[in-house]
Design a protein around this motif. Structure first.
Motif, PDB file in Angstrom:
ATOM      1  N   ARG A   1       0.851  -1.201   0.000  1.00  0.00           N
ATOM      2  CA  ARG A   1       0.000   0.000   0.000  1.00  0.00           C
ATOM      3  C   ARG A   1       0.877   1.237   0.000  1.00  0.00           C
ATOM      4  NH1 ARG A   1      -2.598  -3.646   4.218  1.00  0.00           N
ATOM      5  NH2 ARG A   1      -4.099  -4.817   2.957  1.00  0.00           N
TER       6      ARG A   1
ATOM      7  N   HIS B   1      -0.192   4.617   0.970  1.00  0.00           N
ATOM      8  CA  HIS B   1      -1.074   5.659   1.496  1.00  0.00           C
ATOM      9  C   HIS B   1      -0.310   6.837   2.082  1.00  0.00           C
ATOM     10  CE1 HIS B   1      -4.159   2.811   0.721  1.00  0.00           C
ATOM     11  NE2 HIS B   1      -3.970   2.060   1.788  1.00  0.00           N
ATOM     12  N   THR B   2       0.951   6.639   2.441  1.00  0.00           N
ATOM     13  CA  THR B   2       1.732   7.695   3.070  1.00  0.00           C
ATOM     14  C   THR B   2       3.038   7.883   2.296  1.00  0.00           C
ATOM     15  OG1 THR B   2       2.971   6.206   4.525  1.00  0.00           O
ATOM     16  CG2 THR B   2       0.810   6.946   5.308  1.00  0.00           C
TER      17      THR B   2
END
Length: 540
Positions: free
Chosen positions: A364, A366-367
């Protein structure tokens, strides 16, 4: 009559359908001649699947590998799939069962519409199958057969990693182990090591501590405090006898299946360092004991190192160098190692460079930190046919992975977006009652279940201390007797006529006191209390 412009010539065969470049590369790159593990089928995009197969040559599995991906993306099921096929090919497997799910390998799986649909989509002839499993537990904390290691075998380097010692303290701990070896003090359990360090910082052992040179009393005190805290966490259950023989992991059943050895890791979050470091000891022990075999048709063992980031976290450079060397050299012993973790960046570059097979589940982004990790992950892959491999990795579904392995020549295969096969064993923990029965029926349970408590460093040092107390007692008795004799002589000088009788009377009184059973019991009790004060609670 001539054909109208644009009319196809009926004598010309129809054109071949377009084949995507990635499909063409995968078909050629994974077309192995020898036995291989079947991973799944190529995905052309999120909706389109090809019949091209993605596989790992069996002979290349001792070139190590990586299974990575975010939590919940299917890493454990991939590990299960690999373990099943390795066992079916006669290759023993060792794995840490973090969540208990892998015990399902012993039980045939449960079919259903979803399983059948996946099997058809990847060309798998799915059949519910159970596999031979042996269950272990570190120190007996859990259902499995107890796994223990002696403190001497574990050694100062691995123990320093567990105790989070700095370089100076690690060097000092090495001197303690050296002293114990030279002094004939067997280090079998944690209490033995505490006894040796406690002896060196005591008044009795100060001279021996000074002779070690590089070990200061302050550093020894720090080590002793860390050992006490470590023992308070229950870590003493992992150390002792009978020590596990790593050769027990190499069994092949009479039916030709490789034994799958699973070790339970209860309460991992409370003691992560001891679990990961124990697995590293097991790998190092295999390296020490196994003979050189070079390149083989199939591995002697494939070792899955789950939660690998715990091993590398806060590790010293010397410790990381030892891991890299072990991984590099153990290939020639016929052992393959797969690290299982969330991201390739969890594994040091020196180790990552030695991992020939990669099964990358979804990451992922996301940041900014996630995006950086994704970019670093993509950089570890060979050039691919995908325009944006990072986008592929973030869009993978559950049970899908980006794969590249070593082909039979040792070259990397094309990067392949793969829909993975379904495991044929139970994708959940097996019944606890059945697992308990499996453990009790194992021949190894009789070998390892009962703790062996033979004389070691703690008992030897306690005996020396008690011997010193007895010697002190004898000296005290002699002094008292001499004092009594002198008093008697003085009295005799004052009263010459009654001297012989008085001298005899006084001597008789002293002799009766020091020779009495009550006096001797008192002195022995005092000696034992001194021993307990230094070495901890006495054995029952």
């Amino acid at each position: 009559m001539t054909d109208q412009p644009g009319t196809p010539d009926p004598t010309t065969p129809p054109p071949e359908p377009d084949v995507a470049p990635v499909e063409e590369a995968v078909r050629a790159g994974y077309d192995f001649t020898g036995p291989a593990l079947e991973l799944g089928a190529l995905m052309l995009d999120a909706q389109t699947q090809s019949s091209a197969r993605v596989r790992i040559p069996l002979a290349m599995l001792n070139r190590h590998g990586l299974v990575a991906g975010a939590t919940g993306t299917g890493k454990t099921k991939t590990l299960q799939l690999l373990a099943e096929q390795l066992s079916a090919h006669g290759v023993p497997v060792f794995a840490a069962d973090i969540k208990g799910d892998l015990s399902g390998l012993a039980t045939p799986g449960e079919g259903g519409a979803k399983i059948e649909a996946r099997a058809v989509s990847v060309g798998q002839e799915w059949a519910a199958t159970g596999f031979p499993v042996e269950l272990y537990a570190l120190g007996g904390e859990g259902t499995g057969i107890p796994l223990r290691v002696t403190m001497s075998s574990f050694g100062p380097t691995l123990l320093s990693k567990v105790l989070s010692l700095n370089d100076t303290q690690e060097s000092s701990l090495g001197l303690v182990f050296h002293y114990a070896d030279k002094a004939g003090l067997p280090l079998l359990d944690l209490a033995d090591l505490r006894a040796v360090v406690g002896h060196l910082v005591s008044d009795v052992g100060k001279a021996e501590l000074k002779a070690l040179g590089g070990l200061s009393s302050a550093t020894a005190g720090v080590i002793l405090r860390e050992l006490i805290a470590f023992q308070d966490q229950g870590a003493d259950a992992f150390f002792g006898e009978p020590e596990f023989a790593s050769s027990d992991l190499l069994e092949v059943t009479p039916q030709g299946q490789g034994l799958i050895s699973l070790v339970e890791l209860p309460q991992l979050q409370d003691r992560p360092a001891i679990f990961s470091t124990f697995l590293m000891w097991l790998l190092a022990d295999l390296f020490h004991d196994l003979p050189e075999v070079g390149d083989v048709d199939r591995p002697k063992l494939v070792f899955f190192f789950d939660e690998a980031h715990l091993l590398f976290r806060d590790a010293s450079k010397a410790f990381l160098d030892q891991i890299a060397q072990t991984v590099r050299l153990i290939r020639s012993k016929g052992v393959g190692v797969f690290f299982v973790t969330q991201a390739p960046t969890d594994v040091p570059d020196d180790v990552l460079a030695q991992l020939g097979s990669r099964v990358q589940h979804q990451l992922r982004a996301h940041t900014p930190k996630d995006a950086k990790a994704l970019k670093a992950t993509v950089s570890t892959y060979p050039t691919s046919e995908y325009d944006d491999l990072g986008e592929v990795i973030t869009s993978l579904g559950i049970g899908e992975a980006v794969v590249t392995v070593m082909d039979e020549r040792g070259a990397p295969t094309p990067v392949a977006w793969t829909r993975l096969r379904a495991p044929e064993s139970l994708m959940a923990p097996s019944d606890p009652t059945a697992m308990q029965a499996l453990v009790q029926a194992s021949a190894r349970h009789a070998t390892y279940a009962a703790v062996v408590d033979r004389e070691s460093a703690r008992e030897i040092l306690a005996a020396k201390l008690e011997e010193g107390a007895r010697k002190k007692e004898a000296e005290t008795q002699a002094e008292e007797a001499e004092r009594a004799r002198q008093e008697a002589e003085k009295a005799a000088a004052k009263s010459a006529g009654k001297a012989p009788a008085k001298k005899q009377e006084e001597g008789s009184i002293v002799h009766d006191v020091v020779s009495s059973g009550a006096f001797k019991d008192f002195m022995r009790t005092a000696a034992r209390e001194v021993a307990r004060g230094i070495f901890g609670t006495a054995r029952k």
